[in-house]
Design a protein around this motif. Structure first.
Motif, short mmCIF file in Angstrom:
data_model
loop_
_atom_site.label_atom_id
_atom_site.label_comp_id
_atom_site.label_asym_id
_atom_site.label_seq_id
_atom_site.Cartn_x
_atom_site.Cartn_y
_atom_site.Cartn_z
N LYS A 217 -104.94 -16.42 -33.01
CA LYS A 217 -106.32 -16.60 -33.43
C LYS A 217 -107.21 -16.83 -32.22
CE LYS A 217 -105.24 -18.51 -37.97
NZ LYS A 217 -105.41 -19.67 -38.87
N GLU A 218 -108.49 -16.38 -32.37
CA GLU A 218 -109.43 -16.49 -31.26
C GLU A 218 -109.66 -17.94 -30.86
OE1 GLU A 218 -111.65 -15.24 -28.20
OE2 GLU A 218 -110.54 -13.97 -29.59
N HIS A 219 -109.78 -18.85 -31.87
CA HIS A 219 -110.04 -20.24 -31.53
C HIS A 219 -108.88 -20.84 -30.74
CE1 HIS A 219 -107.58 -21.11 -35.12
NE2 HIS A 219 -107.34 -22.27 -34.54
N SER A 220 -107.65 -20.34 -31.00
CA SER A 220 -106.49 -20.84 -30.27
C SER A 220 -106.57 -20.42 -28.81
CB SER A 220 -105.20 -20.31 -30.91
OG SER A 220 -105.07 -20.79 -32.23
N LYS A 221 -107.03 -19.21 -28.57
CA LYS A 221 -107.19 -18.73 -27.20
C LYS A 221 -108.19 -19.60 -26.44
CE LYS A 221 -106.21 -13.84 -28.16
NZ LYS A 221 -106.76 -12.47 -28.12
N VAL A 222 -109.29 -19.92 -27.12
CA VAL A 222 -110.31 -20.77 -26.49
C VAL A 222 -109.73 -22.14 -26.16
CG1 VAL A 222 -112.52 -21.95 -26.84
CG2 VAL A 222 -112.24 -19.59 -27.62
N ASP A 223 -108.98 -22.71 -27.11
CA ASP A 223 -108.38 -24.02 -26.89
C ASP A 223 -107.40 -24.00 -25.72
OD1 ASP A 223 -109.80 -25.14 -28.96
OD2 ASP A 223 -108.18 -24.98 -30.42
N ILE A 224 -106.59 -22.96 -25.66
CA ILE A 224 -105.60 -22.85 -24.57
C ILE A 224 -106.30 -22.78 -23.21
CG2 ILE A 224 -103.88 -21.32 -23.54
CD1 ILE A 224 -103.01 -20.61 -26.40
N GLU A 225 -107.37 -22.00 -23.16
CA GLU A 225 -108.12 -21.88 -21.90
C GLU A 225 -108.76 -23.21 -21.52
OE1 GLU A 225 -110.90 -18.76 -22.56
OE2 GLU A 225 -109.38 -17.16 -22.56
N LEU A 226 -109.30 -23.91 -22.52
CA LEU A 226 -109.92 -25.22 -22.25
C LEU A 226 -108.89 -26.20 -21.69
CD1 LEU A 226 -112.36 -25.92 -25.25
CD2 LEU A 226 -112.96 -25.58 -22.86
N VAL A 227 -107.75 -26.27 -22.33
CA VAL A 227 -106.70 -27.19 -21.89
C VAL A 227 -106.26 -26.87 -20.47
CG1 VAL A 227 -104.32 -27.93 -22.25
CG2 VAL A 227 -105.87 -27.72 -24.20
N GLU A 228 -106.10 -25.61 -20.16
CA GLU A 228 -105.67 -25.22 -18.83
C GLU A 228 -106.72 -25.60 -17.78
OE1 GLU A 228 -103.47 -24.13 -15.77
OE2 GLU A 228 -102.79 -24.25 -17.86
N ARG A 229 -107.97 -25.41 -18.09
CA ARG A 229 -109.03 -25.77 -17.15
C ARG A 229 -109.11 -27.29 -16.98
NH1 ARG A 229 -114.11 -23.23 -19.71
NH2 ARG A 229 -115.15 -24.43 -18.04
N ILE A 230 -108.89 -28.02 -18.07
CA ILE A 230 -108.89 -29.49 -17.98
C ILE A 230 -107.74 -29.96 -17.10
CG2 ILE A 230 -108.55 -31.62 -19.29
CD1 ILE A 230 -110.02 -30.24 -21.63
N ARG A 231 -106.59 -29.33 -17.24
CA ARG A 231 -105.45 -29.68 -16.38
C ARG A 231 -105.79 -29.49 -14.91
NH1 ARG A 231 -100.70 -30.15 -19.44
NH2 ARG A 231 -100.62 -28.94 -21.37
N GLN A 232 -106.66 -28.54 -14.63
CA GLN A 232 -107.05 -28.25 -13.25
C GLN A 232 -108.18 -29.15 -12.78
OE1 GLN A 232 -108.00 -24.07 -13.31
NE2 GLN A 232 -105.90 -23.45 -13.83
N GLY A 233 -108.63 -30.05 -13.66
CA GLY A 233 -109.67 -31.01 -13.27
C GLY A 233 -111.08 -30.51 -13.46
N ASP A 234 -111.28 -29.52 -14.35
CA ASP A 234 -112.60 -28.94 -14.60
C ASP A 234 -113.37 -29.83 -15.56
OD1 ASP A 234 -114.79 -27.45 -15.38
OD2 ASP A 234 -113.71 -25.54 -15.34
N SER A 235 -114.36 -30.56 -15.06
CA SER A 235 -115.12 -31.48 -15.91
C SER A 235 -115.99 -30.74 -16.92
CB SER A 235 -116.00 -32.40 -15.05
OG SER A 235 -116.88 -31.66 -14.24
#
Length: 215
Positions: free
Chosen positions: A2-20
Motif C-alpha cells: 500500500k502507498e501509505h506503507s511506502k510513505v511510512d517506511i520512507e519516514l522511518v528510514e529518514r528518522i533513523r538517519q536523524g532527519d528532523s
C-alpha cells in the motif's frame, strides 16, 4: 504494498538517519489520530497531548527495535494505548523517559545514546514552541476578557466560557444562554478573530503558530 506503507517506511528510514523534518512529518501524519483516540477515553485535552507526546518519544526510544513488520500506525497506537493505560493506573504520575536504547553488543544491558540527536532536538523545540504558544494564548485571552468586562459584554463572556471552557456545542450554549445559535456562532467567530489579531500584534517568531503564517 500500500502507498501509505511506502510513505511510512520512507519516514522511518529518514528518522533513523536523524532527519528532523521526517520526524515532524510523522507527527503531522499521526498526531491528530492519536489525540482523537486519547481524547475519546479521558476527555482532557492537555493530558491527551502529554500522553501522545510520550507515545512519540516512546516510539523514538524503541526505534532500534522496530523492524517494519508491523504497520507503523498500529505500532504507534499500541504505544499510545500503553501510555494511556499507564497514566490511568498512576493517576498522573509521569515517569521520566530518557532518549536512549539498549546496546546491541550485549554488554550487560548498558544504555547508549540513540543516534538521532537532531530528532531529540526537534522534540525539545516542539515543547518550547508549545510553551510560547500557551503563554501567548493566555495573554490574548486575558486581554480580550478584560475588554468585554469593561464594556459589560457579559453575554459574550458567558457564551465563550461555555464554548471553550465547558466544551459545549453551539446549540447547547444557545439553550443555556437564551441566545440564538447564530448569535453564539457569531460570538465564537468574533472571539477567535480577536485572539488572532492580538497574537499577530505580538510579532512572534514564524516558528510559533505556523498555521497563522502567510494567511
Amino acid at each position: 504494498m500500500k502507498e501509505h506503507s511506502k510513505v511510512d517506511i520512507e519516514l522511518v528510514e529518514r528518522i533513523r538517519q536523524g532527519d528532523s523534518d521526517a520526524w515532524q512529518s510523522l507527527i503531522d501524519r499521526y498526531e491528530g489520530r492519536l489525540l482523537a483516540y486519547t481524547d475519546s477515553r479521558i476527555r482532557n485535552r492537555a493530558t491527551s497531548e502529554d500522553i501522545v507526546q510520550e507515545a512519540f518519544v516512546g516510539f523514538l526510544i524503541s526505534l532500534p527495535n522496530y523492524d517494519g513488520s508491523r504497520p507503523l500506525e498500529s505500532y504507534l497506537f499500541s504505544i499510545c494505548a500503553y501510555k494511556l493505560t499507564d497514566h490511568l493506573r498512576r493517576e498522573g504520575r509521569r515517569p521520566s523517559v530518557q532518549m536512549h536504547h539498549r546496546s546491541s553488543d550485549g554488554g550487560g544491558g548498558m544504555l547508549e545514546p540513540v543516534g538521532v540527536d537532531r530528532v531529540a532536538s526537534s522534540i525539545a523545540r516542539s515543547v518550547e514552541r508549545k510553551r510560547i504558544e500557551e503563554s501567548a494564548i493566555t495573554e490574548a485571552i486575558s486581554e480580550q476578557i478584560e475588554r468585554w468586562k469593561s464594556s459589560n459584554a457579559f453575554a459574550k463572556l458567558k457564551a465563550i466560557e461555555l464554548l471553550f471552557v465547558r466544551g459545549m456545542g453551539n446549540k447547547e450554549v444557545a439553550e443555556k444562554t437564551q441566545l440564538s445559535e447564530q448569535q453564539v456562532a457569531n460570538y465564537k467567530s468574533d472571539f477567535q478573530i480577536r485572539l488572532r489579531s492580538i497574537i499577530d500584534r505580538m510579532e512572534l517568531d514564524e516558528g510559533v503558530f505556523p498555521e497563522l503564517a502567510n494567511n
